[in-house]
Design an enzyme around this catalytic site. Sequence first.
Site, PDB file in Angstrom:
ATOM      1  N   HIS A   1      -3.489  -6.044  10.960  1.00 56.70           N
ATOM      2  CA  HIS A   1      -4.345  -7.023  10.495  1.00 56.70           C
ATOM      3  C   HIS A   1      -4.438  -8.384  10.919  1.00 56.70           C
ATOM      4  CE1 HIS A   1      -3.613  -4.537   6.300  1.00 56.70           C
ATOM      5  NE2 HIS A   1      -4.439  -3.884   7.151  1.00 56.70           N
TER       6      HIS A   1
ATOM      7  N   GLU B   1       0.988  -1.104   0.059  1.00 55.01           N
ATOM      8  CA  GLU B   1       0.030   0.062   0.091  1.00 55.01           C
ATOM      9  C   GLU B   1       0.958   1.247   0.009  1.00 55.01           C
ATOM     10  OE1 GLU B   1      -2.662  -0.411   3.618  1.00 55.01           O
ATOM     11  OE2 GLU B   1      -2.327   1.723   3.868  1.00 55.01           O
TER      12      GLU B   1
ATOM     13  N   ASN C   1      -5.534  -5.865   2.196  1.00 51.91           N
ATOM     14  CA  ASN C   1      -6.201  -5.381   3.414  1.00 51.91           C
ATOM     15  C   ASN C   1      -7.500  -6.226   3.720  1.00 51.91           C
ATOM     16  OD1 ASN C   1      -4.903  -3.588   1.359  1.00 51.91           O
ATOM     17  ND2 ASN C   1      -4.753  -2.310   3.354  1.00 51.91           N
TER      18      ASN C   1
HETATM   19  P1  FAE Z   1     -12.959  -5.573  14.498  1.00 50.84           P
HETATM   20  O1  FAE Z   1     -13.419  -4.501  13.623  1.00 50.84           O
HETATM   21  O2  FAE Z   1     -11.570  -5.410  15.510  1.00 50.84           O
HETATM   22  O3  FAE Z   1     -14.156  -5.411  15.818  1.00 50.84           O
HETATM   23  C1  FAE Z   1     -14.078  -6.291  17.054  1.00 50.84           C
HETATM   24  C2  FAE Z   1     -14.708  -5.419  18.048  1.00 50.84           C
HETATM   25  O4  FAE Z   1     -14.988  -6.179  19.248  1.00 50.84           O
HETATM   26  C3  FAE Z   1     -14.010  -4.209  18.632  1.00 50.84           C
HETATM   27  O5  FAE Z   1     -14.781  -2.893  18.753  1.00 50.84           O
HETATM   28  C4  FAE Z   1     -13.662  -4.579  20.131  1.00 50.84           C
HETATM   29  O6  FAE Z   1     -13.405  -3.641  20.899  1.00 50.84           O
HETATM   30  C5  FAE Z   1     -14.612  -5.501  20.567  1.00 50.84           C
HETATM   31  N1  FAE Z   1     -14.417  -6.614  21.624  1.00 50.84           N
HETATM   32  C6  FAE Z   1     -13.355  -7.195  21.624  1.00 50.84           C
HETATM   33  N2  FAE Z   1     -13.494  -8.066  22.816  1.00 50.84           N
HETATM   34  C7  FAE Z   1     -14.507  -7.739  23.161  1.00 50.84           C
HETATM   35  C8  FAE Z   1     -15.178  -8.516  24.529  1.00 50.84           C
HETATM   36  N3  FAE Z   1     -14.704  -9.291  25.293  1.00 50.84           N
HETATM   37  N4  FAE Z   1     -16.544  -7.983  24.777  1.00 50.84           N
HETATM   38  C9  FAE Z   1     -17.060  -6.880  23.927  1.00 50.84           C
HETATM   39  N5  FAE Z   1     -16.330  -6.390  22.824  1.00 50.84           N
HETATM   40  C10 FAE Z   1     -15.265  -6.746  22.705  1.00 50.84           C
HETATM   41  O7  FAE Z   1     -13.153  -7.052  14.349  1.00 50.84           O
HETATM   42  N6  FAE Z   1      -8.309  -3.212   6.790  1.00 50.84           N
HETATM   43  C11 FAE Z   1      -8.598  -2.894   5.626  1.00 50.84           C
HETATM   44  O8  FAE Z   1      -9.177  -3.770   5.036  1.00 50.84           O
HETATM   45  N7  FAE Z   1      -8.232  -1.887   5.091  1.00 50.84           N
HETATM   46  C12 FAE Z   1      -7.618  -0.618   5.608  1.00 50.84           C
HETATM   47  O9  FAE Z   1      -7.240   0.417   5.201  1.00 50.84           O
HETATM   48  C13 FAE Z   1      -7.049  -1.107   7.118  1.00 50.84           C
HETATM   49  N8  FAE Z   1      -6.492  -0.128   7.945  1.00 50.84           N
HETATM   50  C14 FAE Z   1      -6.261  -0.307   9.133  1.00 50.84           C
HETATM   51  C15 FAE Z   1      -5.311   0.426   9.895  1.00 50.84           C
HETATM   52  C16 FAE Z   1      -5.256   0.508  11.301  1.00 50.84           C
HETATM   53  C17 FAE Z   1      -4.733   1.376  11.878  1.00 50.84           C
HETATM   54  C18 FAE Z   1      -6.079  -0.802  11.993  1.00 50.84           C
HETATM   55  C19 FAE Z   1      -5.840  -0.877  13.461  1.00 50.84           C
HETATM   56  C20 FAE Z   1      -6.668  -1.629  11.210  1.00 50.84           C
HETATM   57  C21 FAE Z   1      -6.700  -1.660   9.818  1.00 50.84           C
HETATM   58  N9  FAE Z   1      -7.402  -2.426   9.135  1.00 50.84           N
HETATM   59  C22 FAE Z   1      -7.458  -2.246   7.537  1.00 50.84           C
HETATM   60  C23 FAE Z   1      -7.810  -3.862   9.520  1.00 50.84           C
HETATM   61  C24 FAE Z   1      -9.526  -3.741   9.856  1.00 50.84           C
HETATM   62  O10 FAE Z   1      -9.953  -2.628  10.504  1.00 50.84           O
HETATM   63  C25 FAE Z   1      -9.748  -5.118  10.554  1.00 50.84           C
HETATM   64  O11 FAE Z   1      -9.329  -6.139   9.725  1.00 50.84           O
HETATM   65  C26 FAE Z   1     -11.149  -5.154  11.042  1.00 50.84           C
HETATM   66  O12 FAE Z   1     -11.478  -4.098  11.736  1.00 50.84           O
HETATM   67  C27 FAE Z   1     -11.494  -6.630  11.629  1.00 50.84           C
HETATM   68  O13 FAE Z   1     -12.806  -6.795  11.746  1.00 50.84           O
HETATM   69  P2  FAE Z   1     -13.425  -7.838  12.835  1.00 50.84           P
HETATM   70  O14 FAE Z   1     -14.987  -7.611  12.342  1.00 50.84           O
HETATM   71  O15 FAE Z   1     -12.815  -8.963  12.715  1.00 50.84           O
END
Ligand code: FAE
Length: 554
Positions: A490, A405, A528
């Site tokens: 990721h 990227e 991503n």
């Molecule tokens: P996620 O979005 O992490 O959601 C999980 C949720 O569960 C969170 O809000 C937690 O706070 C909550 N949680 C965890 N444990 C508990 C519990 N015990 N009780 C209650 N709540 C809880 O999961 N991906 C892309 O495709 N493109 C990008 O440009 C990109 N940029 C990124 C930049 C950064 C800085 C970061 C950190 C990540 C980036 N990602 C990107 C990755 C992407 O945001 C990530 O793969 C997804 O958010 C994961 O989705 P999930 O549904 O697995």
Amino acid sequence: MTATVRHNASSPGVTRRGFIAGTGSLIGAATLAGHATPAYAQADPGAHVQALVIGTGYGGSVAALRLAEAGVEVHMVEMGMAWDTPGPDGKIFANTTAPDFRSFWLRTRTRQPISQFLGFPLDKNVPCYTGILDAEDFGGITVYQGRGVGGGSLVNGGMAVTPRRENFGAVLPSVDVDEMYDVYYPRANAGLGVSDVDPGWWETTDCYKYARVGRKHAERSGFPFVFVPNVYDWEYMAQEATGSVPKSALAGEVLYGNNHGKKSLRQTYLAAALATGRVTISPLHKVTSVAPVSGGGGSGGGGSPGYAVVIDQIDTGGATTATQTVTADTVFFAAGSVGTSKLLTRLKATGVLPGLNGEIGKGWGDNGNVMCGRANHLWDPTGKLQSAMPTAGIDNWAAGGAFAEVAPLPTGIETYASFYLSITNNPHRAEFSWNAGSGAVELNWRTAWKQPSIAAAKTIFDKINSKEGTIYRTDLFGAYKIWGDHLTYHPLGGAVLNRATDNHGRLHGYTGLYVIDGSLIPGNASVNPFVTITALAERNIESLIATDFQALRR
Ligand code: FAE
């Protein structure tokens, strides 16, 4: 019970019409994006719910929307904050260049992905607070994750990448590729509000000079340069460029939230879910246990016995203020790869869910993430104005195992640097395990396992440096350190599809328990990941609703 109702029509894409925080009560009512009706009538302690979703990221939001559309009542439990109240500066989110108490999850010192610049350390002390970005340290890696209603969509760069069809089979071999590309990827992209930047504007705007320099260097070395869609509102960004609206991406906002412009899940899936009237969200509530209810008694979910879900309510200092138990017919683990893996690993090891199979906690990877910067010549500036939303990448996956990227360095000054986050075909997979002595779940990733990622990234950047007569930056990740090999954005895997679960996310051993987030994907997505997480969730929930939820549908 205390109840507060505030109005905040100026908040970015999130109109807060009503939020009820019940002291000592389990569920608060949250409404997003202009839905006037409070989403939830206060639940009693000891409440019974049809579907409980742990986490409000991509997987959880898809599950909540589709279940609610099918007539199922859904409660979402989110350990992070609601992010609907402005801070002392009048803004909800802090700027990337000026982290404050809102920026990090329960840390007293920031842990910025780029820790140094021109020899100066960037990290600083901040008050301990339930901030938006969690830099979670394991032995060999720091895993960055979003915390709050919207999960990772709050902090990410919005890059919405559908992987090349020929790479998908290696990622999820048990999934029908035609179905994914004909039905579920298009559905996910539509649901997320994904679109392409206007090429004419991109070619001329100052804020993508850095990306045009990235393209020039990639093409001069013979690498395919590909545009990547995003969830940012391009019209809004064009207005930012003319100065007619408050700036967000063009003010460098991304890592600690965007006050404007970005379509996070709060503007898309979660808004649609709440609009059904069947979904409620409890921010600052953390699930700590999910156990079968002895004797059964559940009313649906394909013969589920029902589950006792233990939930801690926490304050903004992270302290538990109340603990309650809710009974749920069905539970969706959507706490993200790390959150879901940690919960399941502990619940299996401590005998709460002993029937989970031996695949729990396995198959975790970092999506091959590695960062680096290149120092350009003084006659090749990248621009002091850089949009924080990436639009493009260098695709050397087939030849060298890396998709890089072209990332911004939105410092507000000319840095003469090109910066990249590479996603590489790293074969290493780590495993979560329960340490009874420390009472913590550990991950056995080793920093040395980043070497294949570095080698893959070098297939691109050694060649570009050689062609351009440039060198790597050595001042971004520590003194004389070229590679950002200590982190991932990721996290993927830990409850892999068709191993820890069946081919649609049903956990083996327990009727009515499902996984529906990034932990289903075995460590690498080749690009991503959030579009793939969303598309897979769309695929799985459609099948689950058709089979397991007949009894609950209205
Ligand atoms: P996620 O979005 O992490 O959601 C999980 C949720 O569960 C969170 O809000 C937690 O706070 C909550 N949680 C965890 N444990 C508990 C519990 N015990 N009780 C209650 N709540 C809880 O999961 N991906 C892309 O495709 N493109 C990008 O440009 C990109 N940029 C990124 C930049 C950064 C800085 C970061 C950190 C990540 C980036 N990602 C990107 C990755 C992407 O945001 C990530 O793969 C997804 O958010 C994961 O989705 P999930 O549904 O697995």
